[in-house]
Write an enzyme that holds these catalytic residues in place. Structure first.
Site, short mmCIF file in Angstrom:
data_model
loop_
_atom_site.label_atom_id
_atom_site.label_comp_id
_atom_site.label_asym_id
_atom_site.label_seq_id
_atom_site.Cartn_x
_atom_site.Cartn_y
_atom_site.Cartn_z
CB CYS A 13 48.38 53.81 -20.11
SG CYS A 13 48.35 53.85 -21.89
CG ASP A 62 61.51 79.34 -18.26
OD1 ASP A 62 60.53 79.85 -18.82
OD2 ASP A 62 61.82 79.53 -17.07
CG ASP A 78 75.99 80.19 -14.89
OD1 ASP A 78 76.23 79.79 -16.04
OD2 ASP A 78 75.48 79.46 -14.01
CG ASN A 119 66.82 77.03 -18.92
OD1 ASN A 119 65.84 77.77 -18.95
ND2 ASN A 119 67.94 77.35 -18.30
N GLY A 171 78.55 78.37 -18.81
CA GLY A 171 78.78 76.92 -18.90
C GLY A 171 79.65 76.60 -20.10
#
Ligand SMILES: [Zn+2]
Length: 366
Positions: free
Chosen positions: A189, A136, A64, A134, A42
């Site tokens: 909430c 991960d 990739d 990312n 990228g």
């Protein structure tokens, strides 16, 4: 023969002379014999690949899993408009070979987590470079490099800042030695019932995306029947089986009514916005219905479906336009990816996903 050798030597000197003077003959030979792995083609990967090709590296493998999107072209400079839709690894590899005819690039249009990229695979390289977006995948490569005892140069971005970190087992800290800043989280909430900042409405819209197109139970908006009465939209989280204009618009109208009218009215009646600075306004049924009919007209009239959407993200949408956008995205995703509904993740490079979240958050801000 000796003249031929001399010619070849001149060409080498012309290409690599400055590199050899900078790094020395010995290091240059290491460069020429090194086997490198680059993970990611990228924004960072394009830059690294170009630099390594020009430095004289001769053997690079590139992995990739992405394909090229229009939105990549502003910074991923190895790609051109005609490459849109093609695998990044392959296009970037071919572009880099043109920088240096001595370079071999082996490209894989695959996920780095594919088990075939195992320990033995990593062991064949002298150096691994991470150019990932990312956490991960960066973690995964970090672990494999530690196991294979191969040096890793990890680069990445967080917000507007870039980082480059060399990692070598036993010598430096590794990618996982330091805790990573976690994504900003908002109280559930606030998102579910009292979003009062634009960012809350955007988070709400992304949760809505998850509820409708990914695993509903993963969404903050999901409600379990066992916990008592559920919100009206919970009856509407299954996409129609048949993707027809009429079926999807009926579904969309019900969904809009549940999300932006019934639930808002219910909360207004419960006085949950008593202390809020901004109080939401429930959509009028007539506004929803009018937009549904406008949408039906444009979806069934094939001559207008090809109209350009350029510049859509530089305008402020009217209420009608937001509702039409919401419905159009709902229809488009069904036509394009009906089978994938239930496993679609939000991706900022997916135009329809951006448009859906834009419309959904604008409507929640109403
Ligand atoms: Zn560590």
């Amino acid at each position: 023969q000796s003249l031929y050798n001399l010619g070849a030597k001149c060409e080498t000197m012309e290409r690599y002379g400055p590199i050899i003077r900078t790094y020395g003959q010995e290091n240059f030979e290491k460069i020429q014999n090194a086997k490198l792995l680059i993970v990611g083609a990228g924004g960072i990967g394009c830059e690294i690949l170009k630099n390594l090709a020009l430095t004289g590296f001769k053997y690079i493998e590139l992995i990739d899993l992405d394909t090229i999107d229009v939105s990549n072209l502003n910074r991923q400079f190895l790609f051109r408009p005609e490459h849109v839709g093609q695998p990044k690894a392959i296009v970037a590899g071919n572009a880099a070979k043109r920088f240096n005819p001595d370079l071999t690039v082996v490209s894989y249009h695959e996920n780095i987590k594919n088990p075939k990229f195992n320990l033995a695979y990593f062991e064949k390289f002298n150096l691994v470079l991470n150019a990932l977006d990312n956490i991960d995948a960066r973690r995964h490569v970090n672990r494999l490099c530690l196991a294979a005892n191969r040096p890793l140069i990890d680069s990445g971005t967080t917000g507007y800042l870039g980082q480059v970190v060399p990692i070598l087992k036993g010598k430096t800290a590794c990618y996982e030695c330091y805790p990573k800043p976690t994504q900003k989280v908002y109280p559930i909430c606030t998102i579910r019932s009292t979003p009062d900042k634009p960012v809350h409405c955007i988070v709400w819209a992304k949760e809505c995306f998850k509820l409708l197109f990914n695993q509903p139970s993963e969404s903050m908006l999901f409600e379990d029947e066992s916990t008592g009465e559920t919100s009206t939209y919970m009856q509407l989280i299954s996409y129609p089986t048949d993707v027809t204009v009429d079926a999807v618009l009926q579904y969309g109208e019900d969904l809009l009514t549940a999300l932006y009218r019934t639930e808002i009215d219910k909360r207004l009646a419960m006085d949950v916005y008593k202390t809020a600075k901004v109080v939401p306004v429930a959509l009028e049924l007539s506004d929803i219905h009018q937009a549904v009919e406008a949408c039906r007209a444009s979806l069934t009239n094939t001559s207008t479906t090809s109209s350009s959407t350029a510049g859509w993200d530089h305008r402020i949408f009217s209420l009608q336009e937001n509702i039409i956008q919401f419905l159009t995205c709902l229809y488009e995703v069904g036509v394009k990816d009906r089978q994938l509904i239930g496993q679609l993740s939000f991706d900022k490079d997916d135009l329809w996903a951006m448009k859906f979240v834009t419309a959904a958050s604008n409507l929640r801000s109403h």
